[in-house]
Design a protein around this motif. Structure first.
Motif, PDB file in Angstrom:
ATOM      1  N   ARG B  18       5.675   5.739  -5.299  1.00  0.00           N
ATOM      2  CA  ARG B  18       4.749   5.546  -6.417  1.00  0.00           C
ATOM      3  C   ARG B  18       4.892   6.671  -7.442  1.00  0.00           C
ATOM      4  O   ARG B  18       4.923   6.415  -8.658  1.00  0.00           O
ATOM      5  CB  ARG B  18       3.319   5.500  -5.876  1.00  0.00           C
ATOM      6  CG  ARG B  18       2.233   5.359  -6.919  1.00  0.00           C
ATOM      7  CD  ARG B  18       2.148   3.958  -7.488  1.00  0.00           C
ATOM      8  NE  ARG B  18       0.876   3.766  -8.161  1.00  0.00           N
ATOM      9  CZ  ARG B  18       0.738   3.163  -9.339  1.00  0.00           C
ATOM     10  NH1 ARG B  18       1.786   2.659  -9.968  1.00  0.00           N
ATOM     11  NH2 ARG B  18      -0.455   3.017  -9.875  1.00  0.00           N
ATOM     12  N   THR B 162      -3.024   1.421  -0.361  1.00  0.00           N
ATOM     13  CA  THR B 162      -3.959   1.206  -1.458  1.00  0.00           C
ATOM     14  C   THR B 162      -4.325   2.514  -2.147  1.00  0.00           C
ATOM     15  O   THR B 162      -4.771   2.488  -3.291  1.00  0.00           O
ATOM     16  CB  THR B 162      -5.230   0.491  -0.971  1.00  0.00           C
ATOM     17  OG1 THR B 162      -5.757   1.204   0.139  1.00  0.00           O
ATOM     18  CG2 THR B 162      -4.899  -0.911  -0.529  1.00  0.00           C
ATOM     19  N   ASP B 165      -2.192   2.769  -5.247  1.00  0.00           N
ATOM     20  CA  ASP B 165      -2.336   1.733  -6.278  1.00  0.00           C
ATOM     21  C   ASP B 165      -3.628   0.949  -6.041  1.00  0.00           C
ATOM     22  O   ASP B 165      -3.586  -0.212  -5.646  1.00  0.00           O
ATOM     23  CB  ASP B 165      -1.114   0.794  -6.253  1.00  0.00           C
ATOM     24  CG  ASP B 165      -0.999  -0.017  -7.533  1.00  0.00           C
ATOM     25  OD1 ASP B 165      -1.878   0.117  -8.409  1.00  0.00           O
ATOM     26  OD2 ASP B 165      -0.029  -0.789  -7.647  1.00  0.00           O
ATOM     27  N   GLU B 168      -4.290  -2.729  -7.121  1.00  0.00           N
ATOM     28  CA  GLU B 168      -3.632  -3.837  -6.423  1.00  0.00           C
ATOM     29  C   GLU B 168      -4.568  -4.517  -5.446  1.00  0.00           C
ATOM     30  O   GLU B 168      -4.213  -5.507  -4.826  1.00  0.00           O
ATOM     31  CB  GLU B 168      -2.411  -3.312  -5.649  1.00  0.00           C
ATOM     32  CG  GLU B 168      -1.161  -3.143  -6.480  1.00  0.00           C
ATOM     33  CD  GLU B 168      -0.587  -4.477  -6.927  1.00  0.00           C
ATOM     34  OE1 GLU B 168      -0.211  -5.278  -6.070  1.00  0.00           O
ATOM     35  OE2 GLU B 168      -0.547  -4.713  -8.139  1.00  0.00           O
TER      36      GLU B 168
END
Lengths: 237, 237
Positions: B18, B162, B165, B168
Protein backbone atom coordinates in the motif's frame (compact mmCIF):
# COMPACT_ATOMS: atom_id res chain seq x y z
CA UNK A 1 -40.41 -10.46 36.37
CA UNK A 2 -38.81 -10.44 39.82
CA UNK A 3 -35.23 -9.32 39.25
CA UNK A 4 -32.51 -9.12 41.89
CA UNK A 5 -29.79 -6.53 41.43
CA UNK A 6 -26.84 -7.36 43.67
CA UNK A 7 -24.91 -4.22 44.53
CA UNK A 8 -25.74 -0.57 45.16
CA UNK A 9 -23.13 1.21 43.00
CA UNK A 10 -23.85 3.55 40.12
CA UNK A 11 -24.21 0.73 37.59
CA UNK A 12 -26.54 -1.28 39.81
CA UNK A 13 -28.72 1.80 40.30
CA UNK A 14 -28.98 2.35 36.54
CA UNK A 15 -30.20 -1.21 36.02
CA UNK A 16 -32.56 -1.09 39.02
CA UNK A 17 -34.22 2.15 37.90
CA UNK A 18 -34.48 1.14 34.25
CA UNK A 19 -35.78 -2.38 34.88
CA UNK A 20 -38.30 -1.00 37.33
CA UNK A 21 -39.46 1.54 34.74
CA UNK A 22 -39.85 -1.37 32.30
CA UNK A 23 -42.36 -2.95 34.69
CA UNK A 24 -40.21 -5.44 36.58
CA UNK A 25 -40.26 -5.93 40.35
CA UNK A 26 -36.77 -5.07 41.59
CA UNK A 27 -35.06 -6.19 44.79
CA UNK A 28 -31.69 -4.55 45.32
CA UNK A 29 -29.28 -6.62 47.39
CA UNK A 30 -26.55 -5.29 49.63
CA UNK A 31 -24.27 -6.81 52.26
CA UNK A 32 -25.84 -4.90 55.16
CA UNK A 33 -29.00 -2.93 54.33
CA UNK A 34 -28.86 -0.88 57.55
CA UNK A 35 -25.28 0.17 56.90
CA UNK A 36 -26.09 0.98 53.26
CA UNK A 37 -28.98 3.22 54.32
CA UNK A 38 -26.95 4.85 57.10
CA UNK A 39 -24.29 6.24 54.73
CA UNK A 40 -24.51 9.99 54.21
CA UNK A 41 -21.36 10.62 52.14
CA UNK A 42 -20.73 9.93 48.42
CA UNK A 43 -18.76 6.71 47.76
CA UNK A 44 -15.20 6.52 46.31
CA UNK A 45 -16.59 6.99 42.79
CA UNK A 46 -18.55 10.09 43.85
CA UNK A 47 -21.92 8.35 43.77
CA UNK A 48 -24.56 9.87 46.08
CA UNK A 49 -25.62 7.95 49.21
CA UNK A 50 -27.96 5.08 48.38
CA UNK A 51 -30.65 6.39 50.73
CA UNK A 52 -31.10 9.43 48.48
CA UNK A 53 -31.42 7.20 45.42
CA UNK A 54 -33.93 4.97 47.21
CA UNK A 55 -35.98 7.99 48.29
CA UNK A 56 -36.29 8.95 44.62
CA UNK A 57 -37.22 5.35 43.68
CA UNK A 58 -39.68 4.18 46.36
CA UNK A 59 -40.79 1.32 44.11
CA UNK A 60 -37.46 -0.46 44.77
CA UNK A 61 -36.91 -2.84 47.68
CA UNK A 62 -33.59 -3.04 49.54
CA UNK A 63 -32.64 -6.39 51.09
CA UNK A 64 -29.62 -8.52 51.91
CA UNK A 65 -27.71 -10.20 49.07
CA UNK A 66 -29.24 -13.53 50.12
CA UNK A 67 -32.83 -12.24 50.33
CA UNK A 68 -32.54 -10.48 46.99
CA UNK A 69 -30.95 -13.44 45.18
CA UNK A 70 -33.51 -15.88 46.62
CA UNK A 71 -36.39 -13.66 45.53
CA UNK A 72 -35.05 -12.98 42.03
CA UNK A 73 -36.08 -15.11 39.05
CA UNK A 74 -33.21 -13.39 37.26
CA UNK A 75 -30.15 -12.04 39.06
CA UNK A 76 -27.83 -9.24 37.93
CA UNK A 77 -24.40 -9.09 39.56
CA UNK A 78 -23.39 -5.53 40.28
CA UNK A 79 -20.93 -6.42 43.05
CA UNK A 80 -17.48 -5.04 42.27
CA UNK A 81 -15.00 -7.42 40.69
CA UNK A 82 -12.70 -7.72 43.71
CA UNK A 83 -15.53 -8.98 45.93
CA UNK A 84 -17.88 -10.74 43.53
CA UNK A 85 -16.74 -14.37 43.86
CA UNK A 86 -16.59 -14.23 47.67
CA UNK A 87 -19.98 -12.53 47.98
CA UNK A 88 -21.72 -14.81 45.49
CA UNK A 89 -20.34 -18.06 46.94
CA UNK A 90 -21.35 -16.93 50.45
CA UNK A 91 -25.04 -17.01 49.41
CA UNK A 92 -27.29 -19.92 50.42
CA UNK A 93 -26.86 -22.78 47.93
CA UNK A 94 -30.38 -22.44 46.50
CA UNK A 95 -30.21 -18.67 45.95
CA UNK A 96 -28.61 -18.86 42.50
CA UNK A 97 -28.94 -22.53 41.49
CA UNK A 98 -30.65 -22.99 38.12
CA UNK A 99 -30.94 -19.22 37.59
CA UNK A 100 -29.57 -16.88 35.00
CA UNK A 101 -26.92 -14.59 36.48
CA UNK A 102 -25.89 -11.58 34.39
CA UNK A 103 -22.43 -10.31 35.27
CA UNK A 104 -20.91 -7.03 34.14
CA UNK A 105 -18.12 -6.56 36.69
CA UNK A 106 -14.58 -5.61 35.69
CA UNK A 107 -12.04 -7.35 37.97
CA UNK A 108 -10.16 -4.18 38.86
CA UNK A 109 -7.52 -4.24 41.58
CA UNK A 110 -6.99 -0.70 42.80
CA UNK A 111 -3.39 0.25 43.44
CA UNK A 112 -1.81 2.26 46.16
CA UNK A 113 -1.30 5.88 45.08
CA UNK A 114 2.16 6.40 43.61
CA UNK A 115 2.61 2.81 42.42
CA UNK A 116 5.27 3.33 39.74
CA UNK A 117 3.81 0.62 37.50
CA UNK A 118 0.77 2.82 36.89
CA UNK A 119 2.06 6.07 35.44
CA UNK A 120 -1.08 6.84 33.54
CA UNK A 121 -3.19 9.39 35.40
CA UNK A 122 -6.88 8.64 35.43
CA UNK A 123 -9.75 10.51 37.08
CA UNK A 124 -9.61 8.04 39.99
CA UNK A 125 -5.85 8.44 40.45
CA UNK A 126 -3.69 5.55 39.31
CA UNK A 127 -4.57 2.99 36.67
CA UNK A 128 -6.05 -0.15 38.23
CA UNK A 129 -4.82 -3.52 37.05
CA UNK A 130 -7.02 -6.52 36.28
CA UNK A 131 -7.03 -9.81 38.17
CA UNK A 132 -7.72 -12.24 36.60
CA UNK A 133 -6.59 -11.25 33.14
CA UNK A 134 -5.70 -12.83 29.79
CA UNK A 135 -5.79 -16.55 30.63
CA UNK A 136 -8.90 -16.39 32.83
CA UNK A 137 -11.75 -14.00 33.56
CA UNK A 138 -13.89 -13.05 36.52
CA UNK A 139 -16.89 -14.43 34.65
CA UNK A 140 -15.24 -17.84 34.32
CA UNK A 141 -14.24 -17.75 38.02
CA UNK A 142 -17.85 -17.09 39.00
CA UNK A 143 -19.12 -19.82 36.67
CA UNK A 144 -16.65 -22.37 38.06
CA UNK A 145 -17.60 -21.40 41.64
CA UNK A 146 -21.33 -21.69 40.83
CA UNK A 147 -21.64 -24.59 38.36
CA UNK A 148 -25.44 -24.79 38.75
CA UNK A 149 -25.88 -21.13 37.78
CA UNK A 150 -26.17 -20.00 34.17
CA UNK A 151 -23.80 -17.08 33.78
CA UNK A 152 -23.83 -14.47 31.02
CA UNK A 153 -21.25 -11.71 30.66
CA UNK A 154 -22.56 -8.58 29.03
CA UNK A 155 -22.93 -4.77 29.46
CA UNK A 156 -19.21 -4.45 30.21
CA UNK A 157 -18.13 -2.60 27.07
CA UNK A 158 -20.31 0.43 27.70
CA UNK A 159 -20.91 2.91 30.46
CA UNK A 160 -23.88 1.89 32.57
CA UNK A 161 -25.76 5.09 31.81
CA UNK A 162 -25.94 4.13 28.14
CA UNK A 163 -26.18 0.36 28.61
CA UNK A 164 -29.66 0.73 30.05
CA UNK A 165 -30.86 3.11 27.34
CA UNK A 166 -28.74 3.04 24.17
CA UNK A 167 -31.27 5.10 22.21
CA UNK A 168 -30.57 8.08 24.48
CA UNK A 169 -27.09 8.33 23.03
CA UNK A 170 -25.58 8.61 19.54
CA UNK A 171 -28.89 7.68 17.95
CA UNK A 172 -28.65 4.25 19.59
CA UNK A 173 -26.70 2.78 16.68
CA UNK A 174 -24.03 0.93 18.59
CA UNK A 175 -23.27 -2.68 19.42
CA UNK A 176 -23.63 -4.78 22.58
CA UNK A 177 -21.89 -8.10 23.22
CA UNK A 178 -22.55 -11.16 25.33
CA UNK A 179 -20.75 -14.40 26.12
CA UNK A 180 -21.71 -17.52 28.05
CA UNK A 181 -21.83 -21.29 28.03
CA UNK A 182 -25.62 -21.55 28.56
CA UNK A 183 -27.85 -20.77 25.59
CA UNK A 184 -30.99 -20.36 27.75
CA UNK A 185 -29.26 -17.69 29.85
CA UNK A 186 -28.02 -15.89 26.74
CA UNK A 187 -31.60 -15.83 25.46
CA UNK A 188 -32.73 -14.20 28.73
CA UNK A 189 -29.92 -11.63 28.51
CA UNK A 190 -30.71 -10.93 24.86
CA UNK A 191 -34.37 -10.23 25.74
CA UNK A 192 -33.35 -7.91 28.56
CA UNK A 193 -30.95 -6.07 26.22
CA UNK A 194 -33.68 -5.79 23.59
CA UNK A 195 -36.02 -4.30 26.21
CA UNK A 196 -33.31 -1.71 26.98
CA UNK A 197 -33.36 -0.81 23.29
CA UNK A 198 -30.36 -2.70 21.92
CA UNK A 199 -30.90 -3.84 18.36
CA UNK A 200 -27.34 -4.86 17.46
CA UNK A 201 -26.27 -7.63 19.82
CA UNK A 202 -23.36 -9.94 18.99
CA UNK A 203 -23.10 -13.31 20.72
CA UNK A 204 -19.35 -13.88 21.13
CA UNK A 205 -19.88 -17.53 21.98
CA UNK A 206 -18.41 -19.35 24.99
CA UNK A 207 -17.80 -17.68 28.34
CA UNK A 208 -14.04 -17.66 27.61
CA UNK A 209 -14.83 -14.66 25.38
CA UNK A 210 -15.47 -12.76 28.63
CA UNK A 211 -11.68 -12.42 28.81
CA UNK A 212 -11.82 -10.09 25.84
CA UNK A 213 -14.82 -8.23 27.25
CA UNK A 214 -13.14 -7.64 30.63
CA UNK A 215 -9.77 -6.74 29.07
CA UNK A 216 -11.58 -4.22 26.88
CA UNK A 217 -11.73 -2.07 30.04
CA UNK A 218 -8.34 -0.40 29.50
CA UNK A 219 -9.22 0.45 25.90
CA UNK A 220 -12.57 1.81 27.04
CA UNK A 221 -10.90 3.97 29.69
CA UNK A 222 -8.37 5.31 27.18
CA UNK A 223 -11.06 6.26 24.66
CA UNK A 224 -13.16 7.85 27.40
CA UNK A 225 -10.25 9.95 28.63
CA UNK A 226 -9.36 10.98 25.06
CA UNK A 227 -12.91 12.03 24.21
CA UNK A 228 -13.79 13.43 27.63
CA UNK A 229 -17.31 12.11 27.39
CA UNK A 230 -19.57 9.17 26.75
CA UNK A 231 -19.32 7.10 23.63
CA UNK A 232 -20.55 3.89 22.09
CA UNK A 233 -18.86 1.29 19.95
CA UNK A 234 -20.36 0.09 16.70
CA UNK A 235 -19.11 -3.01 14.91
CA UNK A 236 -19.15 -2.12 11.21
CA UNK A 237 -19.58 -5.15 8.95
CA UNK B 1 9.53 9.02 1.58
CA UNK B 2 11.89 6.12 2.22
CA UNK B 3 10.00 3.77 4.54
CA UNK B 4 11.38 0.61 6.12
CA UNK B 5 8.95 -2.21 6.88
CA UNK B 6 10.55 -4.66 9.29
CA UNK B 7 9.05 -8.11 8.87
CA UNK B 8 7.69 -10.17 6.00
CA UNK B 9 4.39 -11.44 7.42
CA UNK B 10 0.95 -10.78 6.02
CA UNK B 11 0.58 -7.43 7.80
CA UNK B 12 4.00 -6.21 6.73
CA UNK B 13 3.16 -7.09 3.12
CA UNK B 14 -0.08 -5.11 3.26
CA UNK B 15 1.76 -2.01 4.44
CA UNK B 16 4.62 -2.49 1.96
CA UNK B 17 2.30 -2.84 -1.03
CA UNK B 18 0.00 0.00 0.00
CA UNK B 19 2.76 2.47 0.88
CA UNK B 20 4.52 1.64 -2.37
CA UNK B 21 1.31 2.27 -4.30
CA UNK B 22 1.07 5.63 -2.50
CA UNK B 23 4.43 6.60 -4.00
CA UNK B 24 6.84 5.79 -1.19
CA UNK B 25 10.11 3.93 -1.62
CA UNK B 26 9.84 0.75 0.45
CA UNK B 27 12.63 -1.38 1.88
CA UNK B 28 11.38 -4.57 3.52
CA UNK B 29 13.64 -5.86 6.28
CA UNK B 30 14.06 -9.49 7.27
CA UNK B 31 16.50 -11.38 9.49
CA UNK B 32 18.11 -13.31 6.63
CA UNK B 33 17.07 -12.24 3.11
CA UNK B 34 18.45 -15.37 1.47
CA UNK B 35 16.53 -17.64 3.83
CA UNK B 36 13.36 -15.57 3.37
CA UNK B 37 13.60 -15.89 -0.42
CA UNK B 38 14.45 -19.60 -0.26
CA UNK B 39 11.19 -20.55 1.50
CA UNK B 40 8.73 -22.36 -0.75
CA UNK B 41 6.01 -23.32 1.76
CA UNK B 42 3.30 -21.11 3.33
CA UNK B 43 4.14 -19.92 6.89
CA UNK B 44 2.27 -20.97 10.07
CA UNK B 45 -0.46 -18.43 9.33
CA UNK B 46 -0.92 -19.80 5.80
CA UNK B 47 0.74 -16.82 4.13
CA UNK B 48 2.32 -17.57 0.75
CA UNK B 49 6.12 -17.65 0.45
CA UNK B 50 7.61 -14.15 0.38
CA UNK B 51 9.36 -14.77 -2.95
CA UNK B 52 5.96 -15.03 -4.67
CA UNK B 53 4.83 -11.76 -3.07
CA UNK B 54 8.06 -10.05 -4.11
CA UNK B 55 7.71 -11.31 -7.68
CA UNK B 56 4.30 -9.60 -7.82
CA UNK B 57 5.79 -6.40 -6.32
CA UNK B 58 9.13 -5.89 -8.08
CA UNK B 59 9.18 -2.25 -6.89
CA UNK B 60 9.97 -3.45 -3.35
CA UNK B 61 13.49 -4.01 -2.04
CA UNK B 62 14.32 -6.81 0.39
CA UNK B 63 17.23 -6.25 2.80
CA UNK B 64 18.39 -7.16 6.29
CA UNK B 65 16.63 -5.59 9.28
CA UNK B 66 19.68 -3.34 9.80
CA UNK B 67 19.94 -2.22 6.16
CA UNK B 68 16.22 -1.51 5.96
CA UNK B 69 16.07 0.41 9.27
CA UNK B 70 19.15 2.47 8.39
CA UNK B 71 17.71 3.40 4.99
CA UNK B 72 14.24 4.24 6.29
CA UNK B 73 13.27 7.80 7.25
CA UNK B 74 10.22 6.20 8.85
CA UNK B 75 10.23 2.64 10.20
CA UNK B 76 7.23 0.33 10.62
CA UNK B 77 7.67 -2.63 12.97
CA UNK B 78 6.02 -5.72 11.60
CA UNK B 79 8.17 -8.16 13.57
CA UNK B 80 6.01 -10.48 15.66
CA UNK B 81 5.53 -9.53 19.29
CA UNK B 82 7.56 -12.37 20.77
CA UNK B 83 10.69 -11.33 18.84
CA UNK B 84 10.28 -7.57 18.42
CA UNK B 85 12.32 -6.26 21.37
CA UNK B 86 15.24 -8.62 20.71
CA UNK B 87 15.31 -7.91 16.97
CA UNK B 88 14.99 -4.13 17.36
CA UNK B 89 17.65 -3.82 20.06
CA UNK B 90 20.03 -5.94 17.99
CA UNK B 91 20.08 -3.22 15.29
CA UNK B 92 23.03 -0.82 15.00
CA UNK B 93 22.56 2.08 17.43
CA UNK B 94 22.03 4.67 14.67
CA UNK B 95 19.44 2.66 12.74
CA UNK B 96 16.43 3.86 14.73
CA UNK B 97 17.75 6.82 16.76
CA UNK B 98 15.71 9.97 16.26
CA UNK B 99 13.24 8.21 13.97
CA UNK B 100 9.55 7.55 14.18
CA UNK B 101 8.85 3.85 14.70
CA UNK B 102 5.28 2.68 14.16
CA UNK B 103 4.48 -0.52 16.01
CA UNK B 104 1.41 -2.68 15.53
CA UNK B 105 2.55 -5.97 17.03
CA UNK B 106 0.42 -7.93 19.49
CA UNK B 107 2.63 -9.64 22.11
CA UNK B 108 1.15 -13.10 21.62
CA UNK B 109 2.74 -16.10 23.27
CA UNK B 110 1.63 -19.21 21.44
CA UNK B 111 0.77 -22.15 23.65
CA UNK B 112 1.45 -25.81 23.25
CA UNK B 113 -1.58 -27.62 21.79
CA UNK B 114 -3.80 -29.02 24.52
CA UNK B 115 -2.86 -26.42 27.17
CA UNK B 116 -5.86 -26.69 29.48
CA UNK B 117 -5.82 -22.97 30.27
CA UNK B 118 -6.87 -22.23 26.67
CA UNK B 119 -10.12 -24.06 26.12
CA UNK B 120 -11.35 -21.68 23.49
CA UNK B 121 -10.82 -23.10 20.02
CA UNK B 122 -9.54 -20.62 17.50
CA UNK B 123 -8.64 -21.11 13.84
CA UNK B 124 -4.98 -21.36 14.85
CA UNK B 125 -5.65 -23.97 17.57
CA UNK B 126 -5.37 -22.78 21.14
CA UNK B 127 -5.86 -19.23 22.37
CA UNK B 128 -2.55 -17.41 22.70
CA UNK B 129 -1.86 -15.41 25.82
CA UNK B 130 -0.30 -11.96 25.94
CA UNK B 131 3.06 -11.10 27.49
CA UNK B 132 3.33 -8.36 28.63
CA UNK B 133 -0.25 -7.60 29.58
CA UNK B 134 -2.24 -5.23 31.80
CA UNK B 135 0.54 -3.43 33.72
CA UNK B 136 2.88 -3.07 30.74
CA UNK B 137 2.77 -3.31 26.97
CA UNK B 138 5.08 -4.39 24.18
CA UNK B 139 5.04 -0.80 22.93
CA UNK B 140 6.33 0.49 26.28
CA UNK B 141 8.98 -2.26 26.36
CA UNK B 142 10.22 -1.20 22.92
CA UNK B 143 10.17 2.49 23.90
CA UNK B 144 12.15 1.80 27.09
CA UNK B 145 14.67 -0.29 25.13
CA UNK B 146 15.03 2.44 22.48
CA UNK B 147 14.75 5.76 24.34
CA UNK B 148 16.03 7.79 21.35
CA UNK B 149 13.31 6.41 19.06
CA UNK B 150 9.86 7.98 18.84
CA UNK B 151 7.38 5.14 19.12
CA UNK B 152 3.73 5.20 18.08
CA UNK B 153 1.34 2.31 18.61
CA UNK B 154 -1.43 2.11 16.03
CA UNK B 155 -3.14 -0.19 13.44
CA UNK B 156 -3.55 -2.90 16.10
CA UNK B 157 -7.33 -2.78 16.47
CA UNK B 158 -8.03 -3.72 12.88
CA UNK B 159 -7.07 -6.47 10.46
CA UNK B 160 -4.16 -5.41 8.31
CA UNK B 161 -6.14 -5.84 5.09
CA UNK B 162 -8.48 -3.06 6.16
CA UNK B 163 -5.94 -0.94 8.06
CA UNK B 164 -4.22 -0.03 4.82
CA UNK B 165 -7.44 0.80 2.97
CA UNK B 166 -10.41 1.47 5.27
CA UNK B 167 -12.54 2.79 2.41
CA UNK B 168 -12.53 -0.70 0.85
CA UNK B 169 -14.63 -1.95 3.73
CA UNK B 170 -17.91 -0.96 5.38
CA UNK B 171 -17.89 2.36 3.57
CA UNK B 172 -14.74 3.34 5.48
CA UNK B 173 -16.68 4.79 8.39
CA UNK B 174 -14.73 3.29 11.26
CA UNK B 175 -12.22 4.55 13.78
CA UNK B 176 -8.45 4.18 14.14
CA UNK B 177 -6.47 4.81 17.33
CA UNK B 178 -2.94 5.78 18.20
CA UNK B 179 -0.89 6.26 21.36
CA UNK B 180 2.60 7.53 22.05
CA UNK B 181 4.73 9.85 24.12
CA UNK B 182 6.14 11.84 21.16
CA UNK B 183 3.83 14.31 19.45
CA UNK B 184 6.04 14.58 16.32
CA UNK B 185 5.84 10.83 15.80
CA UNK B 186 2.08 10.86 16.30
CA UNK B 187 1.82 13.56 13.65
CA UNK B 188 3.77 11.34 11.21
CA UNK B 189 1.53 8.36 12.02
CA UNK B 190 -1.59 10.49 11.63
CA UNK B 191 -0.46 11.61 8.16
CA UNK B 192 0.27 8.04 7.13
CA UNK B 193 -3.16 6.95 8.40
CA UNK B 194 -4.81 9.82 6.52
CA UNK B 195 -3.01 8.74 3.33
CA UNK B 196 -4.45 5.24 3.86
CA UNK B 197 -7.89 6.85 3.96
CA UNK B 198 -8.60 7.08 7.69
CA UNK B 199 -10.68 10.12 8.53
CA UNK B 200 -11.65 9.25 12.13
CA UNK B 201 -8.45 8.95 14.17
CA UNK B 202 -8.48 9.17 17.97
CA UNK B 203 -5.27 10.02 19.81
CA UNK B 204 -5.48 8.03 23.06
CA UNK B 205 -2.65 10.02 24.61
CA UNK B 206 0.43 8.54 26.29
CA UNK B 207 2.02 5.27 25.23
CA UNK B 208 0.59 3.57 28.33
CA UNK B 209 -2.68 3.52 26.36
CA UNK B 210 -1.01 0.89 24.17
CA UNK B 211 -1.92 -1.55 26.96
CA UNK B 212 -5.54 -1.14 26.03
CA UNK B 213 -4.79 -1.38 22.32
CA UNK B 214 -2.81 -4.63 22.70
CA UNK B 215 -5.32 -6.15 25.16
CA UNK B 216 -8.05 -5.37 22.66
CA UNK B 217 -6.71 -8.39 20.73
CA UNK B 218 -8.84 -10.97 22.56
CA UNK B 219 -11.99 -8.90 22.03
CA UNK B 220 -11.09 -8.49 18.35
CA UNK B 221 -10.56 -12.25 17.97
CA UNK B 222 -13.89 -13.01 19.66
CA UNK B 223 -15.81 -10.62 17.42
CA UNK B 224 -14.04 -11.96 14.34
CA UNK B 225 -14.89 -15.55 15.24
CA UNK B 226 -18.51 -14.60 15.98
CA UNK B 227 -18.98 -12.76 12.69
CA UNK B 228 -16.84 -15.08 10.57
CA UNK B 229 -15.49 -12.18 8.57
CA UNK B 230 -13.88 -8.79 8.55
CA UNK B 231 -15.23 -5.89 10.52
CA UNK B 232 -14.40 -2.41 11.66
CA UNK B 233 -15.02 -0.59 14.91
CA UNK B 234 -16.61 2.84 14.98
CA UNK B 235 -16.57 5.01 18.07
CA UNK B 236 -20.01 6.63 18.21
CA UNK B 237 -20.02 9.98 20.00
Amino acid sequence: MKIAILGTGAGARQHAARLSALGHQIIVGTRDPEATLARTEPDMMGTEPFALFLAAHPELTLATFAEAAQAGELVVNGIDGANAVAALTALPADALAGKTLIDYAVPYVYQQPGDARYPWPTPWGEMPRLDPVDTDSLAEQIQRALPDTHLVKTFVTQEQETVVDPAEFGGGDHTMFLAGDHEDAKTVARELLASYGWNDIIDLGPLAAARGLEMYAHFHTAVGLALGGRFGVKIVR
